[in-house]
Write a protein that holds these residues in place. Structure first.
Motif, PDB file in Angstrom:
ATOM      1  N   SER A 169       0.833  -1.211   0.000  1.00 62.56           N
ATOM      2  CA  SER A 169       0.000   0.000   0.000  1.00 62.56           C
ATOM      3  C   SER A 169       0.862   1.253   0.000  1.00 62.56           C
ATOM      4  CB  SER A 169      -0.900   0.002   1.237  1.00 62.56           C
ATOM      5  OG  SER A 169      -1.514   1.268   1.398  1.00 62.56           O
ATOM      6  N   TRP A 171      -0.075   3.997   1.230  1.00 64.16           N
ATOM      7  CA  TRP A 171      -0.524   4.775   2.376  1.00 64.16           C
ATOM      8  C   TRP A 171       0.331   4.435   3.586  1.00 64.16           C
ATOM      9  CZ3 TRP A 171      -6.521   5.052   3.466  1.00 64.16           C
ATOM     10  CH2 TRP A 171      -6.809   6.240   4.158  1.00 64.16           C
ATOM     11  N   GLN A 173       1.357   3.649   7.232  1.00 66.47           N
ATOM     12  CA  GLN A 173       0.521   2.817   8.091  1.00 66.47           C
ATOM     13  C   GLN A 173       0.095   3.475   9.390  1.00 66.47           C
ATOM     14  OE1 GLN A 173       4.020   0.264  10.395  1.00 66.47           O
ATOM     15  NE2 GLN A 173       3.064  -0.590   8.576  1.00 66.47           N
ATOM     16  N   CYS A 326      -9.804   3.499   5.534  1.00 61.68           N
ATOM     17  CA  CYS A 326      -8.956   2.356   5.880  1.00 61.68           C
ATOM     18  C   CYS A 326      -9.830   1.371   6.637  1.00 61.68           C
ATOM     19  CB  CYS A 326      -7.771   2.811   6.732  1.00 61.68           C
ATOM     20  SG  CYS A 326      -6.684   1.471   7.272  1.00 61.68           S
ATOM     21  N   SER A 395      -9.532  -3.281  -2.352  1.00 62.48           N
ATOM     22  CA  SER A 395      -8.789  -2.014  -2.295  1.00 62.48           C
ATOM     23  C   SER A 395      -8.787  -1.389  -3.682  1.00 62.48           C
ATOM     24  CB  SER A 395      -7.355  -2.254  -1.827  1.00 62.48           C
ATOM     25  OG  SER A 395      -7.325  -2.794  -0.533  1.00 62.48           O
ATOM     26  N   ILE A 419      -8.734   1.312   1.208  1.00 62.59           N
ATOM     27  CA  ILE A 419      -7.640   0.365   1.425  1.00 62.59           C
ATOM     28  C   ILE A 419      -8.109  -0.662   2.447  1.00 62.59           C
ATOM     29  CG2 ILE A 419      -5.337   0.045   2.398  1.00 62.59           C
ATOM     30  CD1 ILE A 419      -5.148   1.186  -0.293  1.00 62.59           C
ATOM     31  N   THR A 421      -6.957  -3.708   4.833  1.00 58.98           N
ATOM     32  CA  THR A 421      -5.719  -4.166   5.454  1.00 58.98           C
ATOM     33  C   THR A 421      -5.971  -5.330   6.408  1.00 58.98           C
ATOM     34  OG1 THR A 421      -3.838  -3.493   6.844  1.00 58.98           O
ATOM     35  CG2 THR A 421      -5.959  -2.463   7.303  1.00 58.98           C
ATOM     36  N   CYS A 447      -2.537   0.607   6.301  1.00 60.19           N
ATOM     37  CA  CYS A 447      -3.064   1.968   6.243  1.00 60.19           C
ATOM     38  C   CYS A 447      -3.375   2.392   7.669  1.00 60.19           C
ATOM     39  CB  CYS A 447      -4.300   2.049   5.344  1.00 60.19           C
ATOM     40  SG  CYS A 447      -5.628   0.905   5.780  1.00 60.19           S
TER      41      CYS A 447
END
Length: 592
Positions: A169, A171, A173, A326, A395, A419, A421, A447
């Motif tokens: 990802s 992004w 975390q 997220c 995602s 996203i 996760t 994320c």
């Protein structure tokens, strides 16, 4: 677009991007390659000849100029084969290579090259700072100036120039607050030498945040792309409308005043960029076509205002309650939108689409299914997409389209980014440590979850008793052999947990430990005894010379001075140090 899966294989140190020229009139392929990488363009002309060459084409006022791209054997090379194969490779891509490319025999009718060539965009890498709903935090995104044609193998994050972690990802975390002398950077796997310029978050308030960039395109308006700059951004942007005689004045307002006189704005009309104004104010004359307008601060287009109607009447508009989400794997998510439409043009249907990397034409329509995994919910002018049992391949970016008699009204320039996760336990410095070290366990995600997320920790499938507000970090300081075992974590509000990960603790040999400690204790006792005897002897001599024998005998019958000292174990001393903020230090955690 965002990557949905990490590639299991990496295609080499050089990001290798291919594009085929379709040769269809009026259709131009567009590819995006990372600055500093290499690109290979394929010629798919129907009749390849030995006289074929590669050209670039550009627009010069009123005519199209076609220029030959000459190979130099180093940065630009041709490749031909008998199998009707003709390509050009361009190495070490720079912004000057952005152009339209085509393969031809001559320079006649350059318009054909323009319409049927391959458009090459060169992307630079930047850490984008995005505000959150949390007052004192922001989120970070590893961003390219155009969506890369090839999926990155992984994104790598750095903190203070040191490797932090890598993940599929882009992004970051965790949510980030302002920290002095802390910088962040990112890179694409295989291109670690092409890191994004470092970014530091200087301050975050409920209305603004200030960011310092080491260099890069964000500084082009402030200083130059090669010099650092500090920029203050608003957390919210909204359009204010003022009706005047014969026209309407729209103002792009921000949640905090932007003092930089060079601040530029982006205006959008009916969801398409309006290129005729970059100022804060937009004058709309005779707005009778039902147009909608929105705006953003240039360089922070992720913070986008809601769409407003230029007239007092309703118009076609789609706005999203939350543009970045997220969510945990196997959980459910609601993607909410608010829409409006003219009174006399009610939409025939409303559909959600999952956007793909290749663009709008390949978007996947999401329909309600018998399993109930995808559900549409309607509440007046609010339309909600609910997805249950989320998977990583969910995602993506999502947009709502309103279908009318005349076509499709949509909001594709600011879609919702989702996203999905999982939870993973990570050990720092490693999963194999030596007794006495400091070990940090992190309940890691791809994320950032919200700051008020409460975590649960387990050892060997048993819950650990921790303070009420448990964070994603668990610290064992010092770690002992009794801490060895299998750890997992979970989020308190979800019945979702990570897989178990094993912590191995190497025990220091008792003989070595005892020998070392005995030597230290023996030396300390010897030194203490010598000093004590010396002090008492000096005191006795001093008193003997100052008092009479009778007095001396009296004093000797008095209470003796008790001299004591404590030897503190260094481990015990370390345990008395205050714990780091936002970390649960485990000392008596397991009851021993």
């Amino acid at each position: 677009m965002l990557v949905t899966e990490v590639r299991r294989t990496f295609i080499g140190f050089i990001l290798y991007i291919s594009a085929s020229v379709k040769g269809l009139l009026g259709q131009t392929n567009t590819i995006c390659a990372l600055q500093g990488s290499s690109v290979e363009l394929h010629c798919s002309a129907e009749n390849l000849t030995s006289n074929m060459k590669w050209y670039t084409v550009s627009w010069d006022e009123y005519e199209v100029i076609q220029t030959e791209l000459s190979p130099d054997g180093n940065r630009v090379t041709y490749h031909k084969s008998e199998e009707r194969y003709f390509t050009v490779t361009i190495n070490d891509l720079g912004k000057s290579d952005e152009n339209i490319y085509c393969c031809r025999e001559n320079t006649d009718t350059p318009e054909n090259c323009w319409s049927s060539g391959t458009k090459l965009n060169v992307a630079d890498l930047q850490v984008k700072v995005i505000p959150t709903t949390e007052e004192q935090t922001v989120s970070l995104m590893c961003n390219t100036s155009c969506p890369l044609t090839e999926n990155p193998a992984a994104y790598i994050w750095y903190k203070n120039r040191e490797f932090l972690y890598q993940d599929w990802s882009p992004w970051y975390q965790q949510l980030v607050s302002s920290e002095e002398a802390v910088t962040y950077s990112c890179a694409i796997k295989g291109y670690e030498h092409l890191r994004a310029p470092e970014v530091s978050v200087d301050s975050v308030t409920s209305t603004c945040f200030t960011v310092t960039y080491a260099k890069g395109r964000m500084c082009s308006k402030q200083t130059s792309v090669d010099e650092p700059c500090s920029i203050t951004y608003p957390k919210k942007v909204y359009v204010q409308k003022k009706r005047e005689r014969g026209h309407v004045t729209l103002t792009c307002n921000t949640s905090c005043p932007l003092t930089d006189p060079q601040t530029a704005y982006r205006w959008y009309r009916n969801k398409h960029i309006y290129r005729y104004s970059v100022g804060q104010h937009l004058l709309v004359s005779s707005p009778t076509d039902g147009s909608s307008f929105s705006c953003a601060v240039k360089g922070l287009e992720d913070v986008h205002s809601d769409e407003v109607c230029a007239e007092n009447k309703t118009c076609w508009s789609v706005n999203y309650v939350q543009r970045r989400i997220c969510a945990l794997e196997d959980s459910s998510v609601n993607i909410s939108s608010e829409y409006s439409y003219p009174d006399n043009q009610q939409p025939k249907s409303k559909s959600w689409y999952k956007l793909k990397r290749t663009g709008r034409e390949d978007a996947e329509e999401l329909t309600e299914d018998a399993t109930g995994r995808v559900v549409y919910q309607e509440n007046q002018n609010q339309h909600i997409l609910r997805i249950k049992n989320l998977k990583k391949n969910d995602s993506a970016q999502y947009t709502l389209r309103l279908q009318t008699d005349t076509g499709c009204k949509q909001s594709h320039f600011t879609p919702v980014t989702l996203i999905v996760t999982d939870l993973r336990v990570k050990f720092t410095p490693s999963a194999e440590v030596t007794e006495g070290q400091r070990v940090t366990l992190t309940c890691s995600t791809s994320c950032p979850l919200t700051d008020d997320t409460n975590y649960l920790w387990y050892m060997n499938s048993r819950p650990l008793t921790l303070p009420e507000n448990q964070t994603k970090h668990l610290v064992l300081d010092p770690v002992s052999s009794q801490h060895a075992g299998k750890y997992s974590c979970a989020v308190k509000t979800h019945s979702i947990s990570s897989s178990e990960e094993t912590l191995s603790v190497k025990v220091i040999q008792i003989s070595q430990l005892s020998l070392g400690k005995s030597v230290e204790i023996t030396n300390a006792v010897r030194l203490t005894v010598v000093l004590l005897i010396t002090c008492l002897f000096c005191l006795w001599l001093r008193k003997k010379t100052l008092i009479s024998p009778t007095e001396s005998n009296t004093v000797q019958t008095e209470q003796y001075i008790n001299v004591s000292f404590k030897v503190m174990n260094p481990v015990t001393a370390a345990q008395r140090e205050p714990a780091e903020q936002q970390e649960d230090t485990v000392q008596d955690l397991f009851g021993f």
